[in-house]
Design an enzyme around this catalytic site. Structure first.
Site, PDB file in Angstrom:
ATOM      1  CB  ILE A  11      -1.238   0.159   1.307  1.00 58.73           C
ATOM      2  CG1 ILE A  11      -2.177  -1.148   1.059  1.00 58.73           C
ATOM      3  CG2 ILE A  11      -2.069   1.062   1.605  1.00 58.73           C
ATOM      4  CD1 ILE A  11      -2.894  -1.655   2.314  1.00 58.73           C
ATOM      5  CB  THR A 119      -7.347  -2.991   9.624  1.00 59.35           C
ATOM      6  OG1 THR A 119      -7.823  -4.473   9.196  1.00 59.35           O
ATOM      7  CG2 THR A 119      -7.152  -3.824  11.476  1.00 59.35           C
ATOM      8  CE1 TYR A 143      -2.730  -5.560  10.826  1.00 55.08           C
ATOM      9  CE2 TYR A 143      -5.355  -6.697  10.365  1.00 55.08           C
ATOM     10  CZ  TYR A 143      -4.233  -5.609  10.054  1.00 55.08           C
ATOM     11  OH  TYR A 143      -4.491  -5.005   9.354  1.00 55.08           O
ATOM     12  CG  ASN A 172     -10.779  -7.490   1.755  1.00 54.70           C
ATOM     13  OD1 ASN A 172     -10.983  -7.648   3.554  1.00 54.70           O
ATOM     14  ND2 ASN A 172     -10.084  -9.016   1.622  1.00 54.70           N
ATOM     15  N   GLY A 286     -12.427 -17.262  13.532  1.00 59.28           N
ATOM     16  CA  GLY A 286     -12.413 -16.039  13.698  1.00 59.28           C
ATOM     17  C   GLY A 286     -12.917 -15.234  12.237  1.00 59.28           C
TER      18      GLY A 286
HETATM   19  N1  LIG Z   1      -3.488  -4.844   2.777  1.00 58.14           N
HETATM   20  C1  LIG Z   1      -4.519  -4.921   3.388  1.00 58.14           C
HETATM   21  O1  LIG Z   1      -5.539  -4.990   2.266  1.00 58.14           O
HETATM   22  C2  LIG Z   1      -4.422  -3.942   4.827  1.00 58.14           C
HETATM   23  C3  LIG Z   1      -5.613  -3.914   5.306  1.00 58.14           C
HETATM   24  C4  LIG Z   1      -5.719  -3.001   6.603  1.00 58.14           C
HETATM   25  C5  LIG Z   1      -4.701  -2.574   7.096  1.00 58.14           C
HETATM   26  N2  LIG Z   1      -3.820  -2.762   6.380  1.00 58.14           N
HETATM   27  C6  LIG Z   1      -2.509  -1.604   6.982  1.00 58.14           C
HETATM   28  O2  LIG Z   1      -2.049  -1.163   6.170  1.00 58.14           O
HETATM   29  C7  LIG Z   1      -0.252  -0.975   6.421  1.00 58.14           C
HETATM   30  C8  LIG Z   1       0.183  -1.813   4.970  1.00 58.14           C
HETATM   31  O3  LIG Z   1      -0.357  -3.189   4.470  1.00 58.14           O
HETATM   32  P1  LIG Z   1       0.707  -3.291   3.445  1.00 58.14           P
HETATM   33  O4  LIG Z   1      -0.046  -4.749   3.080  1.00 58.14           O
HETATM   34  O5  LIG Z   1       1.271  -2.336   2.437  1.00 58.14           O
HETATM   35  O6  LIG Z   1       1.980  -4.566   3.850  1.00 58.14           O
HETATM   36  P2  LIG Z   1       3.539  -4.466   3.787  1.00 58.14           P
HETATM   37  O7  LIG Z   1       3.338  -5.624   4.704  1.00 58.14           O
HETATM   38  O8  LIG Z   1       4.157  -4.362   2.245  1.00 58.14           O
HETATM   39  O9  LIG Z   1       3.897  -3.056   4.090  1.00 58.14           O
HETATM   40  C9  LIG Z   1       4.392  -2.530   5.134  1.00 58.14           C
HETATM   41  C10 LIG Z   1       5.431  -2.591   5.545  1.00 58.14           C
HETATM   42  O10 LIG Z   1       5.801  -2.108   6.806  1.00 58.14           O
HETATM   43  C11 LIG Z   1       7.512  -2.039   6.962  1.00 58.14           C
HETATM   44  N3  LIG Z   1       7.625  -1.532   8.464  1.00 58.14           N
HETATM   45  C12 LIG Z   1       6.825  -2.598   9.257  1.00 58.14           C
HETATM   46  N4  LIG Z   1       7.734  -2.590   9.954  1.00 58.14           N
HETATM   47  C13 LIG Z   1       8.086  -1.383  10.253  1.00 58.14           C
HETATM   48  C14 LIG Z   1       9.207  -0.802  11.211  1.00 58.14           C
HETATM   49  N5  LIG Z   1       9.051  -1.721  12.338  1.00 58.14           N
HETATM   50  N6  LIG Z   1       9.925  -0.153  10.532  1.00 58.14           N
HETATM   51  C15 LIG Z   1      10.528   0.051   9.365  1.00 58.14           C
HETATM   52  N7  LIG Z   1       9.534  -0.153   8.183  1.00 58.14           N
HETATM   53  C16 LIG Z   1       8.144  -1.170   9.066  1.00 58.14           C
HETATM   54  C17 LIG Z   1       7.767  -3.296   6.146  1.00 58.14           C
HETATM   55  O11 LIG Z   1       9.242  -3.662   5.416  1.00 58.14           O
HETATM   56  C18 LIG Z   1       6.529  -3.038   4.557  1.00 58.14           C
HETATM   57  O12 LIG Z   1       7.437  -1.874   3.695  1.00 58.14           O
HETATM   58  C19 LIG Z   1       0.063  -1.611   7.675  1.00 58.14           C
HETATM   59  O13 LIG Z   1       0.104  -1.305   8.451  1.00 58.14           O
HETATM   60  C20 LIG Z   1      -1.904  -3.040   8.061  1.00 58.14           C
HETATM   61  O14 LIG Z   1      -2.229  -3.074   9.202  1.00 58.14           O
HETATM   62  C21 LIG Z   1      -3.471  -3.591   5.090  1.00 58.14           C
END
Ligand SMILES: NC(=O)c1ccc[n+]([C@@H]2O[C@H](COP(=O)([O-])OP(=O)(O)OC[C@H]3O[C@@H](n4cnc5c(N)ncnc54)[C@H](O)[C@@H]3O)[C@@H](O)[C@H]2O)c1
Length: 326
Positions: A11, A119, A143, A172, A286
């Site tokens: 994202i 989320t 989570y 999603n 869940g």
């Molecule tokens: N993908 C979905 O459908 C979805 C849905 C709801 C919420 N989210 C939220 O959106 C956000 C991004 O999700 P995504 O799907 O892009 O996941 P992703 O894993 O592709 O991206 C997360 C990024 O955060 C970085 N990261 C994690 N912990 C870190 C830290 N301590 N320090 C520095 N960098 C760190 C990772 O390296 C990664 O690049 C997340 O917070 C997730 O909870 C995603």
């Protein structure tokens, strides 16, 4: 200048792309490097990035000292629900502890605006759909609880220190940028559309359908798939809102329409032009029957408008990117 934590992720890269398109200056902070695809020989995401962890106070301080940030978009976090059940400590340390470390740095440097990636998992097993922002928050796994804790921390920081925040509760996230240069890749992958597309790409033999006895038209669970570029645009609107906001806000961010697992698979078969092998297995504990966003609040208050809310368009964009990775 906007700081995007987690900007190297699925994202995050799309959020960076949207911010650039709107002429905003961006710095990415992520523990892995920002992908560097080229478009016509030029970098597609031409922004500075810092490779460091949120827990690294020195790296955070150096970043806040070097740049003058108007706001932070905080996407960094661990995201796998099943892993959070098996290893809750990892999730509390990163999603809560890492978030605290970021907020403390923001206060040290007087940056008091933040957009947070929350989320739909906050709502657990909702009693009704579409889900509205003020419906009961009852996360049912670590989570979801870490995300809820961080939202509560933001509320407390607002009351005590005047921090202003926008919390975007994603449903999603799916699909990929129209360029085909950035897209969805998680390790491990747990999201339905990439899992389905990996079957015709011969990266997995079949896709599992968890539960075929839900009270839905075809018996499979229903989710709200929102195109990642539409989701990314909401961050631009949130940053603009925060420029002179007197009130922090939470928004559900989805299309307001649901699609079943079988519908997603049928759409993928159409897009790919081949049948996709499935294996039916019992429900996972869940998993909610239906998660659909009530999205009127963000439409009315931030004038957010989805441009790619057709499932076919979402799956086609994902397929373009996945094919390009082979
Ligand atoms: N993908 C979905 O459908 C979805 C849905 C709801 C919420 N989210 C939220 O959106 C956000 C991004 O999700 P995504 O799907 O892009 O996941 P992703 O894993 O592709 O991206 C997360 C990024 O955060 C970085 N990261 C994690 N912990 C870190 C830290 N301590 N320090 C520095 N960098 C760190 C990772 O390296 C990664 O690049 C997340 O917070 C997730 O909870 C995603």
């Amino acid at each position: 200048m906007i700081l995007v934590t987690g900007g190297a992720g699925y994202i995050g890269t799309h959020v960076v792309r949207s911010l650039i398109r709107h002429g905003m200056d961006v710095v990415v902070y992520d523990r892995r490097p920002l992908p560097q695809p080229l478009l016509d020989g030029k970098p597609f995401l031409p922004v500075p990035f810092v490779v460091a962890d949120l827990a690294d106070r020195q790296a955070l301080d150096e970043t806040f000292e070097k740049y003058e940030f108007e706001a932070v978009i905080h996407l960094a976090g661990d995201i796998v629900v099943s892993e959070s059940v098996a290893e809750p400590e990892k999730y509390y340390l990163n999603n809560v502890g890492g978030g605290m470390s970021l907020l403390a740095a923001m206060r040290r440097y007087g940056v008091m605006k933040i957009v947070f990636s929350s989320t739909a998992a906050l709502f657990g097993l909702p009693e009704r759909v579409p889900i509205l922002e003020d419906d009961p928050v009852r996360p049912i796994n670590p989570y979801g609880r870490t995300k809820w804790m961080f939202e509560q921390m933001l509320d407390d920081y607002d009351r005590a220190y005047g921090l202003k925040f926008v919390s975007l509760r994603y449903f999603n996230a799916s699909g990929a940028d129209s360029s085909g240069l950035i897209g969805e890749a998680h390790d491990p992958e747990t999201h339905l559309i990439p899992l389905v597309l990996e079957v015709p790409l011969q990266k997995r033999p079949y896709v599992s359908i968890f539960g075929t006895d839900y009270d839905t038209p075809d018996g499979t669970a229903i989710r709200d798939y929102i195109h990642v570029s539409d989701l990314a645009e909401a961050h631009v609107l949130a940053v603009k809102y925060l420029r002179d906001a007197s009130e922090s806000r939470c928004y559900n961010l989805g299309n307001g329409r649901g699609h079943s697992v079988r519908e997603v698979i049928a759409t993928a078969e159409e897009v790919v032009g081949a049948s996709i092998r499935t294996v039916e297995t019992p429900r996972r504990p869940g998993d909610a029957e239906r998660l659909i966003a009530g999205n009127e609040r963000i439409i009315n208050e931030l004038s957010w408008k989805p441009n790619y809310n057709d499932l076919n368009v979402i799956v086609e964009s994902a397929w373009r990117w996945h094919k390009g990775q082979n």
